[in-house]
Design an enzyme around this catalytic site. Sequence first.
Site, PDB file in Angstrom:
ATOM      1  CD  GLU A 270     -21.635 -20.442  28.688  1.00  0.00           C
ATOM      2  OE1 GLU A 270     -20.577 -20.638  28.103  1.00  0.00           O
ATOM      3  OE2 GLU A 270     -21.916 -19.360  29.251  1.00  0.00           O
TER       4      GLU A 270
ATOM      5  CB  CYS B 210     -14.532 -28.852  25.812  1.00  0.00           C
ATOM      6  SG  CYS B 210     -15.037 -28.825  27.539  1.00  0.00           S
TER       7      CYS B 210
ATOM      8  CB  CYS C 160      -8.057 -24.825  29.691  1.00  0.00           C
ATOM      9  SG  CYS C 160      -9.044 -23.407  29.792  1.00  0.00           S
TER      10      CYS C 160
ATOM     11  CB  CYS D 266     -16.496 -26.568  22.871  1.00  0.00           C
ATOM     12  SG  CYS D 266     -17.503 -25.140  23.336  1.00  0.00           S
TER      13      CYS D 266
ATOM     14  CG  ASN E 232      -4.602 -28.038  28.092  1.00  0.00           C
ATOM     15  OD1 ASN E 232      -3.379 -28.059  28.113  1.00  0.00           O
ATOM     16  ND2 ASN E 232      -5.307 -26.990  28.508  1.00  0.00           N
TER      17      ASN E 232
ATOM     18  CD  GLU F  76     -12.990 -33.978  37.399  1.00  0.00           C
ATOM     19  OE1 GLU F  76     -12.547 -35.105  37.648  1.00  0.00           O
ATOM     20  OE2 GLU F  76     -12.669 -33.346  36.376  1.00  0.00           O
TER      21      GLU F  76
ATOM     22  CB  CYS G 103     -11.117 -23.348  38.077  1.00  0.00           C
ATOM     23  SG  CYS G 103     -11.916 -23.542  36.493  1.00  0.00           S
TER      24      CYS G 103
ATOM     25  CB  CYS H 203     -20.991 -28.446  29.220  1.00  0.00           C
ATOM     26  SG  CYS H 203     -21.203 -26.873  28.341  1.00  0.00           S
TER      27      CYS H 203
END
Length: 302
Positions: A103, A63, A289, A60, A239, A30, A49, A56
């Site tokens: 990342e 996320c 984000c 985190c 978010n 995306e 973006c 990933c």
Amino acid sequence: MDAFPPIVRRQREGGLVKFAQRLADGAVIESVIVPMREKEAGKARTTLCLSTQAGCRMGCVFCATGRMGLFRNLTPEEICGQIAAAESLGSRPENLVFMGMGEPLDNFENLVAAIRRLIESRPVRGERPLAYSTRQMIVSTCGLVPGIARLAAAGWKRLVLAVSLNAPNDEIRSRLMPVNRKHPMAELRQALLDYPLRGRVFMAEYVLFRGVNDRREHAAELAEWLRPFRACVNLISYNPAPGPAGRAAAEVLESPTAAEVERFRRWLRAEGQYARRREAKGRRIRAACGQLAGPAGPTAGS
Ligand code: SF4
């Protein structure tokens, strides 16, 4: 315009567009086109973006991409292909932020090859090239220290570096971001001090979680950590990013209100640290984000 993997999904929220591309092996990534407004000129500009990995592995806890795990690195063509795809949707992004899925510094060689390709692009048979200067780019990292040193060695002095900091100390950061257990904040700070920022500001991204990293003492500690830099702190309200189960920490994180974010900003300013609130755009379509999580693996559906 270069060929690019097909767009298999597109969603809009206001002027913001999130789109997904299916890669040759079926992986889906995306990207987000974000409209920006240049205050001085009143001119509309767009930022793209970009993703650098399908998934990933940094983990985190806040996320959605991190909860997917890493499927694979994107090739330089697949990284640049997102720009061509954005163009096909009628957008000519002025700025590129490597802040989407993945990342960037964990896919270092391909990131560097993609940046080289963009800055060295020349017109082919009268076609408009995908040419950019490094001053139009931001590379965002979760704090992969060896990658920061390698990026410094590439010698792109105008490239803006953003660090997803999110905590004022190791105790909190290691809970939120496993990378911190390997590269704690003192090591990260040294890598940033060694980075040739040359008077240019580095961006510190700080996602606020209610009751976790948003107290008065956290603002003081953060300002102290940033004291040696010319840093700009971007404050982002968490978010919520539902994703595959199994990361209990993410389920208990809460977003602060706009007033609480503003209060934290004022505390930072009182400590002499410049900070600004970043508006959460695209939450409804999960384009904000930490929310990108298109099914990245080869079994992804359209
Ligand atoms: S915040 Fe960035 S580095 Fe961390 S898991 Fe998500 S995509 Fe990976």
